[in-house]
Design an enzyme around this catalytic site. Structure first.
Site, PDB file in Angstrom:
ATOM      1  N   SER A 116       0.998  -1.158   0.072  1.00 58.07           N
ATOM      2  CA  SER A 116       0.172   0.169  -0.091  1.00 58.07           C
ATOM      3  C   SER A 116       1.413   0.969   0.114  1.00 58.07           C
ATOM      4  O   SER A 116       1.677   1.162  -1.271  1.00 58.07           O
ATOM      5  CB  SER A 116      -0.858  -0.057   1.217  1.00 58.07           C
ATOM      6  OG  SER A 116      -1.872   0.983   0.974  1.00 58.07           O
TER       7      SER A 116
ATOM      8  N   ASP B   6      -9.696  -3.359  -6.625  1.00 59.11           N
ATOM      9  CA  ASP B   6      -9.155  -2.354  -6.052  1.00 59.11           C
ATOM     10  C   ASP B   6      -9.576  -0.679  -5.973  1.00 59.11           C
ATOM     11  O   ASP B   6      -9.109   0.270  -6.665  1.00 59.11           O
ATOM     12  CB  ASP B   6      -7.541  -2.457  -5.635  1.00 59.11           C
ATOM     13  CG  ASP B   6      -6.617  -2.074  -4.478  1.00 59.11           C
ATOM     14  OD1 ASP B   6      -7.923  -0.793  -3.448  1.00 59.11           O
ATOM     15  OD2 ASP B   6      -5.886  -1.596  -3.989  1.00 59.11           O
TER      16      ASP B   6
ATOM     17  N   HIS C 249      -8.100  -4.593  -1.628  1.00 55.72           N
ATOM     18  CA  HIS C 249      -6.477  -3.889  -1.479  1.00 55.72           C
ATOM     19  C   HIS C 249      -6.048  -4.216  -0.259  1.00 55.72           C
ATOM     20  O   HIS C 249      -7.042  -4.605   0.940  1.00 55.72           O
ATOM     21  CB  HIS C 249      -7.457  -2.272  -0.673  1.00 55.72           C
ATOM     22  CG  HIS C 249      -6.119  -1.570  -0.720  1.00 55.72           C
ATOM     23  ND1 HIS C 249      -5.059  -0.561  -1.218  1.00 55.72           N
ATOM     24  CD2 HIS C 249      -5.258  -0.895   0.933  1.00 55.72           C
ATOM     25  CE1 HIS C 249      -3.932  -0.607  -0.910  1.00 55.72           C
ATOM     26  NE2 HIS C 249      -4.810  -0.548   0.666  1.00 55.72           N
TER      27      HIS C 249
END
Length: 350
Positions: free
Chosen positions: A159, A285, A314
């Site tokens: 991320s 996502d 995600h």
């Protein structure tokens, strides 16, 4: 289609056997009830195998990297079967922290980079972190390399950590001591990420909660920032964009929030990455919408490989009936690291 038909017949047969032995007498045990259940199950199985379970899209900038991954990291070309009862993006994203356990990994010489002011550490200077400022990460990488100069040195980022890692690699190019890197669920374009997360449902499920987490992380160091930042204004932010406008962009001296978001987006630096990098993203996502994934840019860099799954959310990538121990992401990372450590030298000779 032949493989799909075989999978469907096998799944239908297993469902029939299960229902025959498990369904109780009554409506659901009658011929009509059993037929309805079996019919629905077969229809869902057909839909799942034809529309949900798919091979990921592998995008590489060079034939050598593509061939290397197919030979030594075959998971990136295998069909990804998301959890049959939880394949939608938001569900995968929300449930993963609650239903997966820590993978049984034995670590050796392994380093975790924590940003300033997190993981229980107090700030010693009035400065935090952002995914555009790579100075701290660069310092850590060179420090670890100086301790173990002969060790194969790889890095992984998830991320925001992946955004930071890619921005570092794009800035430094081939001069990095890292031999390879992997990123997962990276937000490629910060503007697109912010816009997606500000949609009503995504704001309710993710944006507001993450904003409160960011506020909490800086509020405990409030005394360090009062001279340069209006902390009362920061604590009233209702979205990540508002927080970044009132705190992050000010902290790092950007003239506007747009200037910060431009500098923070790793898609603009992907062409300068100078080592093999594997980037896993799901096209559903909500943190990183598919239209912002830099497919054409990746095709121009022989060091870059994008692995794009149709589902996974995600940092989700759940698979199996009850995904406790491992996810598709875990398997990709494990195979890629092993491939680079054991066979990375082959890339230079291809």
């Amino acid at each position: 289609m032949q493989r799909l038909a075989m999978d469907l017949r096998m799944l239908s047969r297993e469902l029939s056997l299960y229902l025959e032995h498990q369904v109780r007498v009554g409506f659901f045990g009658s011929g009509v009830g059993l037929s309805l259940i079996l019919g629905f199950s077969v229809a869902y199985a057909f839909y799942y195998l034809s529309s949900i379970a798919k091979k990921p899209q592998l995008v590489t900038g060079g034939e050598s990297f593509n061939r290397f991954l197919q030979d030594h990291c075959p998971v990136v070309t295998e069909t990804y079967y998301p959890t049959v009862w939880c394949w939608e993006s938001r569900g995968q994203t929300l449930l993963r922290p609650f239903i997966t356990s820590k993978p049984p990994v034995q670590y050796r010489k392994c380093v975790v980079f924590n940003n300033r002011g997190v993981a229980g550490e107090n700030l010693l200077t009035p400065r935090t972190y952002c995914c555009a400022n790579t100075e701290d990460l660069e310092t850590v990488i060179h420090h670890v390399h100086s301790l173990y100069p002969s060790a194969p040195f790889l890095a992984a980022g998830v991320s925001m950590g992946g955004m930071l890692l890619l921005n570092y690699l794009g800035k430094i190019g081939p001069k990095t001591p890292l031999k390879a890197a992997a990123t997962f669920s990276v937000g490629w374009n910060t503007f697109a990420c912010s816009e997606s997360l500000e949609k009503p449902l995504n704001w309710l499920l993710f944006n507001y909660y993450l904003t409160t987490c960011l506020q909490s992380s800086v509020n405990k160091h409030r005394h360090m920032f009062v001279k340069q930042i209006d902390m009362d204004h920061v604590m009233k932010a209702k979205s990540i964009r508002e927080f970044d406008k009132r705190f992050t962009s000010v902290m790092f001296g950007y003239r506007t929030i747009d200037d910060y978001y431009t500098d923070a987006s790793p898609n603009r630096r992907l062409k300068s990455v100078g080592i093999p990098v594997l980037c896993l993203n799901s096209v559903d996502d909500v943190f990183s919408p598919s239209h912002a994934i830099p497919i054409e840019t990746a095709k121009q860099n022989p060091n870059v490989a994008l692995v794009l799954t149709s589902y996974g959310g995600h940092i989700g990538f759940l698979e199996g009936i009850w995904p406790r121990q491992s996810t598709y992401m875990d398997r990709v990372f494990k195979q890629f690291v092993q491939a680079m450590v054991e066979h990375g030298h082959e890339l230079s000779s291809m």
